[in-house]
Write an enzyme that holds these catalytic residues in place. Structure first.
Site, short mmCIF file in Angstrom:
data_model
loop_
_atom_site.label_atom_id
_atom_site.label_comp_id
_atom_site.label_asym_id
_atom_site.label_seq_id
_atom_site.Cartn_x
_atom_site.Cartn_y
_atom_site.Cartn_z
N GLU A 27 0.83 -1.21 0.00
CA GLU A 27 0.00 0.00 0.00
C GLU A 27 0.87 1.26 0.00
O GLU A 27 2.08 1.20 0.22
CB GLU A 27 -0.93 0.01 1.22
N LYS A 159 -4.74 -1.05 13.84
CA LYS A 159 -4.05 0.02 14.53
C LYS A 159 -4.55 0.12 15.97
O LYS A 159 -5.75 0.07 16.21
CB LYS A 159 -4.27 1.35 13.81
#
Ligand code: PSU
Ligand code: MN
Length: 308
Positions: A27, A159
């Site tokens: 990414e 996250k």
């Protein structure tokens, strides 16, 4: 492969896909929004190098001048890393970026979309997006992409700034298997522990490639989410990082930051609050994930060749 004109494959990636060679999608929001300059560029180059060392072709995905690039030549990567106002491109943002000829980094969801169109089956990232703590309606499109894209996604958990139990519940609802690589516990990005279980544990890249084949042969279309804990040497215990996350989240709320800006704000603030430790952990886990993804891609390509 019938790709729209807005796609551009690098020569190396096009060749790898034609020949059925192992390839790993990477990414680029981590380059444009996740890491400070110049660590972002250094990291992007290192991730590509690690994928190559593992015997796979890296395909970093990003938008440049309105083209969806799958595989960035070094000059393009440098341009992306130095871009002053890149867009953060998730699935909804592609058409806008294309017609306005913009540059931007693709999120996990955006990268999965482009990789799937190009025919890449393995993807490495740092941490997936999920459900935010303070605003439960801020649900990352990453979760929807995991629900409807058959791809092996290697990450270090979600996250840590997110509501992890809610994120895992959503993944369960959407039939996304969460595979602990050498662990029974869902890792929390900066930390190896979260107290939350994975849905299955597998201890080798080969076993993960086999698992994915079984999953998709059944007709399921969801991703296989592989969670790979941050290396012990760079891990930050949850008890140490949690108070910093709580503080950064409070600050974000007080500053009225929301939507796409939340994640970049929190990552940056945590780097400051941890004296750079969270950044070191972030870099280490990204490289660790690229390594594992390459190994999985090699097994995946071999398995596919045996199968056909
Ligand atoms: N994890 C990181 N750094 C990042 C991201 C994740 O360590 O920059 C990015 C990924 O691209 C992910 C995105 O897809 O943040 C999620 O953003 P949002 O919460 O706005 O969906
Ligand atoms: Mn969001």
């Amino acid at each position: 492969m019938n790709l729209p004109a807005s796609f551009a494959l690098s020569e190396e990636v096009g060749r790898a896909l034609n020949l059925g060679l192992p390839s790993v999608a990477l990414e680029s929001t981590v380059i444009t929004h996740g890491l400070p300059h110049p660590q972002n560029l250094e990291l992007a180059r290192q991730m590509e190098a690690i994928v190559r060392q593992g015997g796979a072709v890296p395909a970093t995905i990003a938008l440049l001048d309105g083209k969806i690039r799958v595989g960035l030549d070094p000059g393009l990567l440098d341009r992306l890393g130095a871009e002053s106002h890149p867009r953060k491109i998730s699935r909804r943002d592609f058409a806008a970026a294309i017609i306005k000829k913009e540059c931007g980094g693709t999120t996990v969801a955006g990268t999965m979309f482009a990789a799937q169109r190009a025919g890449i089956k393995v993807f490495a990232t740092g941490g997936i997006g999920g459900i935010h703590r303070e605003s439960p309606f801020d649900i990352s499109t990453d979760l929807q992409a995991l629900a409807d894209t058959p791809m092996i996604v290697v990450c270090a958990g979600a996250k840590a700034i997110l509501d992890l139990p809610a994120t895992l519940e959503y993944l369960e609802t959407m039939a996304v298997p969460v595979i602990g690589y050498g662990t029974d516990e869902f890792p929390a990005f900066y930390s190896r522990e979260s107290g939350l279980p994975v849905s299955a544990r597998l201890d080798s890249a080969q076993a993960i490639a086999e698992f994915a084949q079984v999953h998709w042969e059944l007709g399921l279309r969801s991703a296989v989410l592989v969670v790979n804990p941050v290396p012990i040497t760079e891990a930050i215990p949850r008890s140490e990082i949690e108070p910093l996350i709580a503080r950064a989240s409070r600050e974000a709320q007080e500053a009225g930051i929301h939507g796409q800006a939340v994640t970049p704000f929190l990552l940056k603030r945590l780097t400051e609050l941890s004296g750079g430790r969270s950044l070191q952990a972030n870099l280490a886990l990204l490289l660790n994930n690229a390594r594992l993804a390459a190994e999985i891609a090699v097994h995946w390509a071999k398995q596919k060749a045996d199968y056909v």
